[in-house]
Write an enzyme that holds these catalytic residues in place. Structure first.
Site, PDB file in Angstrom:
ATOM      1  N   HIS A 230       0.863  -1.016  -0.083  1.00 38.96           N
ATOM      2  CA  HIS A 230      -0.004  -0.021   0.267  1.00 38.96           C
ATOM      3  C   HIS A 230       0.716   1.296   0.165  1.00 38.96           C
ATOM      4  CE1 HIS A 230      -3.774  -2.030   1.871  1.00 38.96           C
ATOM      5  NE2 HIS A 230      -3.278  -2.831   0.820  1.00 38.96           N
TER       6      HIS A 230
ATOM      7  N   CYS B 159      -2.036  -0.250   7.315  1.00 43.13           N
ATOM      8  CA  CYS B 159      -1.163   1.047   7.100  1.00 43.13           C
ATOM      9  C   CYS B 159      -1.106   1.928   8.311  1.00 43.13           C
ATOM     10  CB  CYS B 159      -1.607   1.919   5.795  1.00 43.13           C
ATOM     11  SG  CYS B 159      -1.242   0.963   4.391  1.00 43.13           S
TER      12      CYS B 159
ATOM     13  N   CYS C  98      -5.850   2.159   5.880  1.00 42.11           N
ATOM     14  CA  CYS C  98      -6.535   1.129   6.177  1.00 42.11           C
ATOM     15  C   CYS C  98      -5.731   0.610   7.615  1.00 42.11           C
ATOM     16  CB  CYS C  98      -6.165  -0.147   5.282  1.00 42.11           C
ATOM     17  SG  CYS C  98      -4.942  -0.859   5.018  1.00 42.11           S
TER      18      CYS C  98
ATOM     19  N   GLU D 174       1.146   3.888   1.975  1.00 47.56           N
ATOM     20  CA  GLU D 174       1.591   4.309   3.202  1.00 47.56           C
ATOM     21  C   GLU D 174       3.077   3.088   3.466  1.00 47.56           C
ATOM     22  OE1 GLU D 174      -2.443   5.306   3.394  1.00 47.56           O
ATOM     23  OE2 GLU D 174      -1.428   3.801   2.611  1.00 47.56           O
TER      24      GLU D 174
END
Length: 164
Positions: free
Chosen positions: A61, A94, A91, A63
């Site tokens: 992801h 993250c 999320c 991040e």
């Protein structure tokens, strides 16, 4: 509920960069519409974007990729003093990575509700996290092993460990 604090022109500048990354990398076919920038003392340490589909890595992801790059840049697992700018509310994975990296501050643009509206719904994960492992939808078994306990015992007695 979103908590809004006073933000600066720099916050807007760095957050716009995260949004720009999300668009550029999405249009390049690298992954979903997410971008992140990590800044310390007004300097960008690293940028990240969603690479889940292009790297075949479900943890890639925006991040997380930014955190990995920033830690490599500074040569440390701690990003104390840094701010993470994300094009979207992180999320659960993250968000946890942000805490583990000891980032001081998080600034994001789109909300998780907005992400859910375009097919990125993390509510299921948010709901699973506080449950007892036996109550989660993922079948989970606890199998205690003395060998595993021994490794923890060794760690607790290790004199040259680096606490994190």
């Amino acid at each position: 509920m979103t908590i809004e604090r006073s933000t600066s022109a720099d916050d807007r500048k760095f957050l716009l960069r995260a949004v720009e990354l999300s668009r550029e990398r999405m249009e390049a076919g690298l992954g979903g519409p997410f971008g992140a920038v990590i800044v310390r003392d007004g300097v960008i340490l690293a940028e990240g974007w969603n690479e889940v589909t292009s790297s075949c890595d479900p943890t890639a992801h925006a991040e997380v990729t930014a955190i990995r790059r920033a830690c490599t840049t500074v040569g440390d697992f701690s990003l104390r003093g840094a701010t993470l700018y994300s094009s979207c509310e992180p999320c659960p994975m993250c968000l946890a990575a942000t805490y583990w990296a000891r980032v001081d501050r998080l600034v994001y643009a789109n909300t998780r509700g907005q992400a859910a509206a375009i097919g990125f719904d993390d509510e299921f994960l948010y709901g699973e996290m506080p449950k007892d492992p036996a109550e989660r939808s993922l079948p989970t078994d606890h199998l205690p092993l003395s060998e595993a306990e021994h490794v923890f015992d060794l760690w607790s007695r290790k004199t040259d460990k680096i606490a994190y």
